[in-house]
Design a protein around this motif. Sequence first.
Motif, short mmCIF file in Angstrom:
data_model
loop_
_atom_site.label_atom_id
_atom_site.label_comp_id
_atom_site.label_asym_id
_atom_site.label_seq_id
_atom_site.Cartn_x
_atom_site.Cartn_y
_atom_site.Cartn_z
N ALA A 105 -3.89 -52.19 -3.65
CA ALA A 105 -4.98 -52.81 -2.91
C ALA A 105 -5.05 -52.15 -1.53
O ALA A 105 -4.02 -51.74 -0.98
CB ALA A 105 -4.74 -54.31 -2.76
N THR A 106 -6.25 -52.07 -0.99
CA THR A 106 -6.43 -51.41 0.31
C THR A 106 -5.97 -52.27 1.48
O THR A 106 -5.55 -51.75 2.51
CB THR A 106 -7.90 -51.00 0.52
OG1 THR A 106 -8.71 -52.17 0.36
CG2 THR A 106 -8.32 -49.95 -0.49
N SER A 110 -8.14 -57.81 -0.11
CA SER A 110 -8.49 -57.30 -1.45
C SER A 110 -7.32 -57.54 -2.41
O SER A 110 -7.54 -57.78 -3.60
CB SER A 110 -8.89 -55.83 -1.41
OG SER A 110 -7.83 -55.03 -0.97
N LYS A 113 -7.62 -61.12 -3.59
CA LYS A 113 -8.70 -61.24 -4.59
C LYS A 113 -8.21 -60.73 -5.95
O LYS A 113 -8.45 -61.35 -6.98
CB LYS A 113 -9.93 -60.47 -4.12
CG LYS A 113 -11.11 -60.64 -5.04
CD LYS A 113 -12.34 -59.95 -4.52
CE LYS A 113 -13.48 -60.14 -5.50
NZ LYS A 113 -14.68 -59.45 -5.12
#
Length: 178
Positions: A105-106, A110, A113
Amino acid sequence: MKKHVFLAAAVLTLAACSQSDTSKRVAAIANGSPAPQSSNDPTHVIDQYVVGINTDFADLQGDPTKQAAGVNYYRATKPLPGADNCSVYVDSKSSDHFGSCDFNATDLASGKKLYETWVSNIQSAEYYWKQLDVSPQPAGVAEATLFADDKETRGIYVTLTNAAPFHLTITFAKMSAL
């Protein structure tokens, strides 16, 4: 005679209906059933890993990739959809087998999520399993959930790191190994 045949058919129908859709899918996969139309369906792939817990991931274990600190790693032949890396690994001391997939994930938002999406995917695929909150959270972990089957013999452990590089890890194993 017709009455007995009808009664027998009704009993068979009721017996079939009492088995959950998930257990039917898992049993079909274990018996070598072909993949559904979309073999990238998260439910189908999750079910393959759940079946793999019982077989030490024999159907998912590919070529060896590395060996480190008493753990032998193998390429997983069926990754979870969207995973950056999936592997089967064996702890040589305990002989415990694990199926694991990582998602990058960045940022933390995110990652959360992605975490929520995969917790939901697992709940949908294994809706009869118990969801256990992990408390306190292990060091370096922002979110963690443990799923266990009704006999608490098989488990799925989902974690999200709380610092860069952010990644979600989904690990399948026997509960005694988790």
